[in-house]
Design an enzyme around this catalytic site. Structure first.
Site, mmCIF file in Angstrom:
data_model
loop_
_atom_site.group_PDB
_atom_site.id
_atom_site.type_symbol
_atom_site.label_atom_id
_atom_site.label_comp_id
_atom_site.label_asym_id
_atom_site.label_seq_id
_atom_site.Cartn_x
_atom_site.Cartn_y
_atom_site.Cartn_z
ATOM 1 N N ASP A 143 -10.105 3.583 0.223
ATOM 2 C CA ASP A 143 -8.840 3.070 0.733
ATOM 3 C C ASP A 143 -8.080 4.191 1.443
ATOM 4 O OD1 ASP A 143 -6.262 1.473 0.797
ATOM 5 O OD2 ASP A 143 -7.463 0.153 -0.472
ATOM 6 N N HIS A 217 -1.123 1.787 0.344
ATOM 7 C CA HIS A 217 -2.117 0.731 0.094
ATOM 8 C C HIS A 217 -3.155 1.169 -0.936
ATOM 9 C CE1 HIS A 217 -5.497 -2.014 1.092
ATOM 10 N NE2 HIS A 217 -4.573 -2.831 1.549
ATOM 11 N N SER A 545 -6.633 -7.831 0.083
ATOM 12 C CA SER A 545 -6.647 -6.442 -0.392
ATOM 13 C C SER A 545 -6.187 -6.352 -1.837
ATOM 14 C CB SER A 545 -5.716 -5.571 0.461
ATOM 15 O OG SER A 545 -6.346 -5.098 1.607
#
Length: 763
Positions: A143, A217, A545
């Protein structure tokens, strides 16, 4: 994606046209080599690759970026066009592919999934025992990196790191190896592909060359999968409670492969390569693009090696919904995860001059609008895109001091509010159009803002057009629980059918992916906008996600409970125990249109962790089974060998039909045939002496017969086969191109359910 990296349809912007206006003579390419063709004069494949580049030009070896050893056979290099053509003419080269870009697919979910009972018995496994066992399970997250100071990575109750672990925490900008601990046991970054596309350096201040997460994220996904318990967590007061990951006692290793402009395939492949070598047990990738043949799909090729080494690979399905055939990451050895809602919401209200009140959602946390209605505007001015509130589309003289209606779509939801604020507006109503339907996603807006569904949006637009002086007032209701119905399939969640292999049903499953609270990077505000100066340790995000790491963490729990299970067995357990009815007892619904959802949207259903721990039966798939599947796809031997990384494959053994793979779901493509017949094999992981009956449901246009109708398993580990015949009835409605049903093997203890998707044409 790809054995190359010629990837995807969804967001495949090629590096050559990417970042800089400066024309570069060289571009990054991924070179797929025939592993077994290495001449004996070279001690290592790295030496061979270097020599291959030197043969093109004396300085070409300096352009070698990565040598891949585990996830892929080949290398990434910066090459000129004539060098690319020379490599393509070599008999030792399977393919040369331009680097390409993937995109990210962007506290109540543990309770919603039933993971909050610390002393309950999980199908024969005490929670404390399961926690202890999961301390040996390592989840690798590819990520945007990690914020190691987050409380979600506290290691105060963790024992020493497993001795088998071969990873490390790298030193880099604003990142010391000492920031890792017994919870966060690995942190690496991979930027060479992105660096080449950026002209040789990282010029964006958001791109810190280290595992440090400047985006947020990666921290969010890693803590969702395996974050430790953190009390009193919230986003600016919303979703207050204890934040925790799915596998609170599992270890985390972060591999930073995503940067400010996306995730480059060359870097993703390097991250997967290293994670496999480091010794992870689960790989979690909340990123992707479109669909491509498996030999051109980087993630699929890397995941095949991972699967062969016993590593479970979970990937997000994509946020291309509700469009049909919008899936990413569809290889059958990957768990493809869609998104659903939780039973938690963040209501907000819009009051209008006609006395009507409509309810939407919001995470706005500022001072609000007060209690005085203000004028309401929509589609004002000469700019045709003013209804979308694109940057520069609003005329300050027309919106100053007013609430603005903005249609959802094109630009980010958060950005629309910023555009309204910059033009002098005091509030925003974010109204869905037909594409997003009734799906409501809450955002931490910079101004008072309420998001509403399509039907509500249409009524508000109608009010505005019918009243010469329309007004609005917005207010906010905090957090509410026990929302019904839930879960609902998110409108953004990508849908089938699977265009790469129509005989494999995708997505596989859905998990919580809407308004998910998890840890956040303190380097960026909750909106991610530069102008957002707020800081928070937790944030609420939506997307596949977010659903992907839920499944990754649950897979870690299953691996802890059943260390001898293969990735395919774990996948089967999660799929066949998933549920397809919401908390009102009704069939799962689709947020896009409010209609009943189908397996093309929810796969096998919504994950049910407790039942997955004891599924009774599993559909197991061996590496040889997958190779026989690949051989049935019409690929060349070279391509099959490239995916499986074996030079001795001849495809003398192959399936007659890709749908013969021992998959936990069925996708029946009739095409020119009225009869399709598949044989499946079930393995008993329940009690000795188990007996199962079969049940079938489906459309009246298809006759389904199963033989035998009863399976008897005398021993644990015993395997039994059954054959199912699907017959399309004559005289059916020829305009119906798809239908759905299920097969379920059941007894008093277990229900082993497989969805069926029927199609008479591919699309």
């Amino acid at each position: 994606m790809g054995s190359s990296v010629t990837l995807l349809s969804l967001v495949v912007t090629f590096v050559s046209s990417l970042l800089l206006p400066v024309a570069m003579a060289k571009q990054t390419y991924i070179v797929h080599m025939k592993h077994g063709s290495k001449p004996s004069i070279y001690a290592t494949h790295h030496d061979w690759y270097t020599a291959s580049l030197q043969s093109l030009h004396s300085s070409a070896s300096d352009s070698l970026l990565y040598t891949y050893t585990a996830a892929y056979h080949g290398f990434a290099a910066s090459l000129e066009s004539d060098q690319v053509e020379s490599l393509r003419r070599s008999d030792s080269v399977l393919g040369v592919y331009e680097d390409s870009i993937y995109t990210l697919h962007t506290t109540r979910s543990p309770e919603f999934l039933g993971l909050d009972t610390d002393f309950s018995v999980w199908a024969g496994h005490r929670t404390l025992d399961l926690n202890q066992a999961s301390q040996d399970v390592i989840i690798g997250v590819l990520d945007t990196g990690v914020w190691p100071q987050s409380k979600s990575f506290d290691d105060s109750e963790m024992p020493t790191v497993p001795t088998r672990w071969r990873g490390q925490c790298e030193s880099g900008v604003d990142f010391s190896p000492s920031l890792c601990n017994k919870k966060l046991i690995g942190a690496r970054s991979f930027s060479k592909g992105y660096r080449m596309a950026s002209g040789g350096s990282l010029k964006n201040p958001k791109d810190v060359e280290s595992p440090r997460d400047i985006d947020g994220h990666g921290t969010h996904t890693a803590s969702t999968a395996a974050g430790s318990n953190v009390a009193n967590a919230s986003l600016l007061g919303y979703a207050q409670g204890t934040a925790r990951g799915m596998a609170t006692h599992a270890r985390v290793a972060a591999y930073k492969v995503c940067w400010s402009t996306g995730c480059f395939a060359s870097d993703i492949l390097a991250g997967m390569d290293r994670a496999i070598t480091d010794g992870v047990d689960v790989l979690s990738l909340s990123l992707g693009g479109g669909s491509a043949p498996y030999y051109r799909d980087t993630i699929a090729i890397g995941a095949f090696t991972a699967m062969e080494m016993g590593i479970f690979v979970s990937c997000s399905a994509g946020n291309g919904g509700p469009s049909r055939a919008s899936l990413a990451n569809v290889a059958p050895w990957i768990m493809t995860v869609g998104a659903g809602t939780l039973d938690r919401d963040f209501p907000a209200y819009a009051f209008f001059g006609n006395g009507k009140r409509f309810t939407g959602v919001s995470l706005y946390s500022g001072k609000g609008m007060g209690n005085k209605p203000v004028p309401l505007v929509y589609r004002r001015g000469s700019n045709e895109s003013s209804n979308l509130c694109l940057p520069g589309s609003l005329e300050p003289g027309l919106v100053r001091g007013k609430v603005v209606i903005c249609d959802r779509g094109i630009n980010a939801r958060i950005e629309k509010g910023a555009v309204v604020r910059d033009a002098g507006g005091v509030g925003m109503i974010l109204a869905n159009t037909e594409v997003s339907g009734e799906e409501l996603v809450a955002d931490s807006h910079l101004i008072p803002a309420v998001a509403v569904g399509r039907r509500t949006g249409d009524m508000i637009r109608a009010y505005l057009s019918s009243d010469p002086s329309p007004t609005a007032l917005l207010s906010f209701g905090g957090t509410i629980l026990d929302v019904r119905p839930s879960p609902v399939v998110a409108a953004f969640s990508s849908r089938g059918p699977n265009l790469v292999t129509p005989q494999i049903l995708k997505p596989d499953i859905i998990g919580p992916g809407v308004n998910i609270l998890a840890a956040w990077s303190e380097a960026v505000g909750p909106t991610g906008l530069e102008r957002d100066a707020r800081k928070t340790q937790f944030n609420i995000l939506s997307g596949t996600s977010m659903s992907c790491p839920h499944i990754s963490g649950l897979a870690a729990l299953l691996k802890a409970a059943h260390p001898d299970w293969s990735p395919s067995a774990i996948k089967s357990a999660l799929m066949t125990t998933a549920y397809t009815r919401d908390n009102t007892g009704s069939a799962l619904r689709d947020a896009a249109k409010g209609t009943v959802s189908t397996p093309w949207a929810h796969g096998s259903g919504h994950v049910h962790p407790h039942k997955a721990l004891s599924p009774g039966l599993v559909y197991d798939i061996s590496v040889q089974d997958y190779i026989a599947f690949l051989c049935s796809l019409g690929y060349s031997i070279d391509h099959v060998q490239a995916i499986a990384k074996r030079s001795n494959i001849t495809c003398t053994v192959k399936l007659n039909d890709p749908g013969e793979l021992n998959y936990p779901s069925f996708s029946v493509l009739f095409g020119n045939s009225r009869v399709v017949r598949y044989t499946r094999e079930l393995t008993n992981v329940g009690s000795a002496g188990s007996v199962y009956q079969v049940g079938v449901s489906g459309p009246p246009t298809v006759a389904v017969t199963v033989q035998p109708k009863r399976l008897v398993f005398r021993n644990v580990g015993e395997k039994q086969r059954y054959t199912v015949t699907f017959t399309a009835k004559q005289g059916g409605n020829q305009r119906v191109r798809s239908a759905f049903g299920s097969i379920i093997w059941y007894n008093n203890q277990h229900q082993v359910k497989s969805p069926i998707a029927y199609a008479w044409t591919v699309l």
